[in-house]
Design an enzyme around this catalytic site. Structure first.
Site, PDB file in Angstrom:
ATOM      1  N   THR A  79      16.808  17.854 -23.896  1.00  0.00           N
ATOM      2  CA  THR A  79      15.364  16.996 -22.819  1.00  0.00           C
ATOM      3  C   THR A  79      14.283  17.253 -23.880  1.00  0.00           C
ATOM      4  O   THR A  79      14.176  16.301 -24.755  1.00  0.00           O
ATOM      5  CB  THR A  79      15.022  18.491 -21.731  1.00  0.00           C
ATOM      6  OG1 THR A  79      15.027  19.321 -22.070  1.00  0.00           O
ATOM      7  CG2 THR A  79      16.147  18.201 -20.543  1.00  0.00           C
ATOM      8  N   LYS A  89      20.584  23.995 -25.098  1.00  0.00           N
ATOM      9  CA  LYS A  89      19.371  23.442 -24.939  1.00  0.00           C
ATOM     10  C   LYS A  89      18.075  24.133 -24.757  1.00  0.00           C
ATOM     11  O   LYS A  89      18.111  25.154 -23.795  1.00  0.00           O
ATOM     12  CB  LYS A  89      19.144  21.784 -24.294  1.00  0.00           C
ATOM     13  CG  LYS A  89      19.526  22.552 -23.241  1.00  0.00           C
ATOM     14  CD  LYS A  89      19.183  21.238 -21.809  1.00  0.00           C
ATOM     15  CE  LYS A  89      16.841  22.023 -22.377  1.00  0.00           C
ATOM     16  NZ  LYS A  89      16.108  21.722 -21.412  1.00  0.00           N
ATOM     17  N   THR A 121      14.578  23.523 -19.843  1.00  0.00           N
ATOM     18  CA  THR A 121      15.140  25.081 -19.463  1.00  0.00           C
ATOM     19  C   THR A 121      16.055  25.143 -20.285  1.00  0.00           C
ATOM     20  O   THR A 121      16.489  23.910 -21.143  1.00  0.00           O
ATOM     21  CB  THR A 121      15.982  24.616 -18.082  1.00  0.00           C
ATOM     22  OG1 THR A 121      16.349  23.265 -18.051  1.00  0.00           O
ATOM     23  CG2 THR A 121      14.449  24.588 -16.958  1.00  0.00           C
ATOM     24  N   GLU A 153       7.845  22.569 -27.108  1.00  0.00           N
ATOM     25  CA  GLU A 153       6.507  22.208 -26.582  1.00  0.00           C
ATOM     26  C   GLU A 153       5.267  21.560 -27.251  1.00  0.00           C
ATOM     27  O   GLU A 153       4.418  22.881 -27.058  1.00  0.00           O
ATOM     28  CB  GLU A 153       6.456  21.478 -25.187  1.00  0.00           C
ATOM     29  CG  GLU A 153       7.855  20.941 -24.354  1.00  0.00           C
ATOM     30  CD  GLU A 153       7.761  21.017 -22.710  1.00  0.00           C
ATOM     31  OE1 GLU A 153       6.411  21.093 -22.706  1.00  0.00           O
ATOM     32  OE2 GLU A 153       8.124  20.291 -22.563  1.00  0.00           O
ATOM     33  N   ASN A 176       1.376  19.094 -21.519  1.00  0.00           N
ATOM     34  CA  ASN A 176       1.690  19.452 -19.995  1.00  0.00           C
ATOM     35  C   ASN A 176       0.862  19.430 -19.010  1.00  0.00           C
ATOM     36  O   ASN A 176       0.864  18.971 -17.996  1.00  0.00           O
ATOM     37  CB  ASN A 176       1.948  21.216 -19.895  1.00  0.00           C
ATOM     38  CG  ASN A 176       3.101  21.632 -20.843  1.00  0.00           C
ATOM     39  OD1 ASN A 176       4.836  21.212 -19.955  1.00  0.00           O
ATOM     40  ND2 ASN A 176       3.725  21.917 -21.612  1.00  0.00           N
TER      41      ASN A 176
END
Ligand code: ADP
Ligand code: MG
Length: 698
Positions: free
Chosen positions: A141, A167, A178, A264, A390
């Site tokens: 993702t 992942k 996730t 991230e 975010n």
């Protein structure tokens, strides 16, 4: 990655995501024992609700996994969607529906467009084979890299393979990120034993991967064991079970570290070890608490050796839980450097440690003096980008009428606060840069792909418009090789430099000055900025002499820079032109010499007193090791020398390193090595606080 016997993999783009692969299929040709570990989040996704009560079990054959859509909190229809997909997978593979497991990851709350999945299944089944990377890619993702690995073990005298695709982008925020892992093995093991192995391995690894402590709706670890290795089936505790568990734990450990590193906005991964704890549970809790403390993570981002925050976290947990843990007796070690011991701070070289803390992996060790339990946790730093991503996230996720969920990253979709921040950040640099010379070496993939060429020309024009004085030096290796091939000549490279004989020299010169240069000039001119094409021979711009390789090897008509005609070049800058320079030098006899463009760019930057020199290439920057090592974001000349001497920098990057030394020694303040495969990377580097590639400074 080694593929266990009897397993096949596939991954295709079904349209759940705008363009990338999003549907993975893993098939065992023989019925397999299966086990699973799932999120304990009660608001869990439909595929979790579907699979959890069915595992552990015998006779499983396939796992279908999608990214882009989590199929979580989608109402009763979510479970129907899982059933429909499992049925369709069973049909296309000719197996039973109950032998199919499903997993999803992606955006929460949007109904899964099952029709897209069903439509893609025939092609997916067709593609099944040994390319596990396709499946690994299809479950990504926000991950920037596919994650997969394997281990080989001996079980009861038979060799078995255990493989894992996974992942997880580290930042376990509730929306996109996730963890998902699919383990395949040809070991023979009972479902119950497999379940135990999985549970314990997850405990030590994925459960020690902490980012924000949030539990996702979709975390799933599935394992299939088909027994084709032919080992005596493992059912009871014993040496074989231990070997299997050690291998699975090791594999998951590698995956967890990869997830932490790929978080991230993360710029570095942290491994936190807590030793000397009174119990495993306390060791684990302390390690996880340190790795997930926002203050510790922010300090990591700032490369700040802030041991106070680490001990404060340990002390806080101990106090809150009533543990017999005395932080005053602890020893804290950062990157191998003791910073706290014997009840007080230890003297250390702060600057040296800060440099070490800028590396992509940071090791934190807390040694308690209460026992022998030890635990490891993985996390990452907390960067500005995490908050940006975010905080602005919700506004950039858009759901299309056909059910596809996409990310629309255009700046217009971001919050006003983000836009303001971005503009202020950029304008600040624009003011700083005005009137400065920036030399850009244009090379790598950016020279080949049409869209990247356009983006580069646009960037150069933009730099010019905001008051910078850009100078472009280009390479042309791919184009030259192509042309030589067409003429039936092979290219030979020594350390990334082309051996140039009397026959190929005119071809090299023609391609560089006649084609590459002209094209680039035209592209920049088309954007309303005046570009002027120059060869090093024009106006005696670059005088050169024949170069000899360090090995003593004769490279032919390859030169090195003797002198740059600064006055001539300044004339163009003063007249507001953008010089676009081919790396051809003028020899004393009036002939041409081909020079590595990295060197030409460096010599020109020095001659013009440029503050910045930028290398666009076809890797992310200077890597720990080529081709797959981590990006080194910042390094000093000494760092670069050390890496060069250690043999971690080879091929074309060696030339760049040499050119960088010369540039920095000659007064250039900063040299950037950027990924030319990313559109507009020059702009991203120059006008945002955290650049995109490697920065080398004196
Ligand atoms: P360019 O067209 O940008 O000059 P080169 O091929 O000459 O590209 O130089 C970049 C290459 O250097 C990379 O593609 C990579 O294969 C190689 N290289 C060797 N060591 C490293 C390293 N430590 N970091 C990055 N790249 C490296
Ligand atoms: Mg090169």
């Amino acid at each position: 990655m080694r593929i266990p016997r009897g397993f096949r993999f596939g991954g295709v783009a079904s349209g759940l995501k705008p363009k990338n692969r999003d549907l993975a299929l893993v098939v065992s040709d023989h019925p397999a024992a299966a086990a699973g570990v799932f999120t304990v989040n009660k608001a869990c996704a439909a595929p979790v609700l579907d699979a959890r009560p069915r595992l552990p079990a015998e006779g499983m054959r396939a796992v279908i996994a999608n990214s882009g859509n989590a199929n979580a909190l989608t109402g009763p229809g979510g479970l129907d969607d899982v059933a429909v997909i499992r049925g369709a997978v069973a049909d296309v593979l000719g197996i039973q529906k109950r032998s199919v497991l499903a997993a999803s990851t992606g955006v929460i709350g949007a109904r899964l467009p099952t029709m897209k999945v069903l439509a893609a299944l025939p092609a997916l089944a067709e593609q099944l084979g040994d390319r596990a990377e396709l499946a690994a890619e299809a479950i990504m993702t926000t991950d920037t890299r596919a994650k997969m690995a394997s281990r080989e073990v001996m079980l009861g005298g038979k060799q078995a393979v255990i493989a894992c695709i996974a992942k997880g982008s580290g930042m376990l925020a509730p929306q996109l990120a996730t963890a998902l892992a699919i383990v395949t093995t040809d070991a023979a093991v009972t479902p119950k034993a497999l379940q135990e192995v999985l549970g314990r391995a997850v405990q030590k690894t994925f459960n020690m991967l902490t980012v924000d402590g949030e539990m996702s709706t979709n975390d799933t670890v599935l394992a299939l064991a088909n027994g084709l290795a032919g080992n005596p089936r493992i059912g009871e505790a014993g040496p074989d079970l231990e070997v299997l568990e050690a291998a699975v734990s090791d594999l998951f450990g590698e995956m967890a570290r990869a997830m932490a590193a790929d978080g991230e906005g993360a710029t570095r991964m942290a491994e936190v070890v807590v030793a000397g704890a009174p119990s495993d549970e306390i060791a684990r809790d302390c390690a996880r608490s340190v790795a997930s403390s926002p203050l510790v993570k922010a300090a990591l981002f700032g490369a700040d050796p802030n041991w106070g925050r680490i001990l404060a976290t340990v002390g806080a947990r101990a106090g809150a839980q009533g543990w017999t843990v005395d932080p005053f007796k602890a020893r804290v070690v950062l990157q191998g450097v003791p910073v706290f011991a014997n009840g007080g701070p230890v003297e250390f070289d702060r600057e040296a440690l800060r440099v070490k803390l800028r590396e992509t992996r940071v090791d934190v060790l807390v040694e308690l003096a209460e026992g022998t339990a030890r635990a490891v946790a993985w996390g990452c730093d907390l960067s500005y980008d995490y908050v940006k991503i975010n905080a602005d996230y919700a506004s950039v996720i858009v759901q299309q009428p056909d059910g596809m969920v996409a990310r629309d990253d255009h700046v217009t979709n971001y919050s006003p606060a983000f836009k303001r921040a971005l503009l202020v950040e950029a304008l600040k640099y624009i003011a700083d840069f005005s009137g400065q010379v920036a030399v850009v070496k244009y090379g790598g993939a950016a020279m080949v792909k049409e869209s990247l060429k356009e983006a580069f020309a646009e960037d150069v024009a933009l730099l010019k418009r905001v008051g910078l004085k850009p100078v472009v030096v280009h390479g042309g290796a791919p184009e030259i090789t192509k042309t030589l091939e067409r003429l039936g000549e092979r290219s030979e490279f020594v350390d990334g430099m082309r051996v140039t004989d009397a026959q190929s020299l005119p071809v090299v010169e023609m391609v560089l000055t006649g084609k590459v240069n002209q094209e680039l000039v035209a592209l920049i001119n088309a954007r309303g900025v005046s570009a002027v094409g120059l060869s090093g021979k024009d106006g005696k711009l670059v005088r050169a002499k024949k170069a000899v390789h360090e090995s003593g090897r004769d490279l032919g008509y390859v030169g090195q820079v003797v002198e740059v005609n600064k006055k001539f070049l300044k004339m163009f800058l003063d007249q507001n032109h953008v010089p676009v320079i081919s790396p051809i030098g003028l020899a004393d006899d009036g002939g041409s010499l081909s020079i590595n463009a990295d060197e030409v760019a460096s010599a020109i930057a020095v001659a013009l007193g440029a503050k910045k020199l930028i290398y666009l290439t076809d890797v992310a920057g200077i890597l720990e090791s080529a081709p797959d090592g981590d990006l080194v974001r910042q390094l000093t000349v000494a760092d670069l020398k050390r890496r060069l001497e250690a043999g971690a920098i080879t091929g074309g990057m060696k030339w760049k390193a040499q050119a960088i030394f010369e540039a920095l020694a000659g007064g250039v303040e900063r040299v950037h090595v950027l990924d030319g495969r990313q559109p507009h990377s020059v702009i991203a580097e120059l006008f945002t606080d955290r650049g995109v590639g490697s920065l080398v400074y004196a």
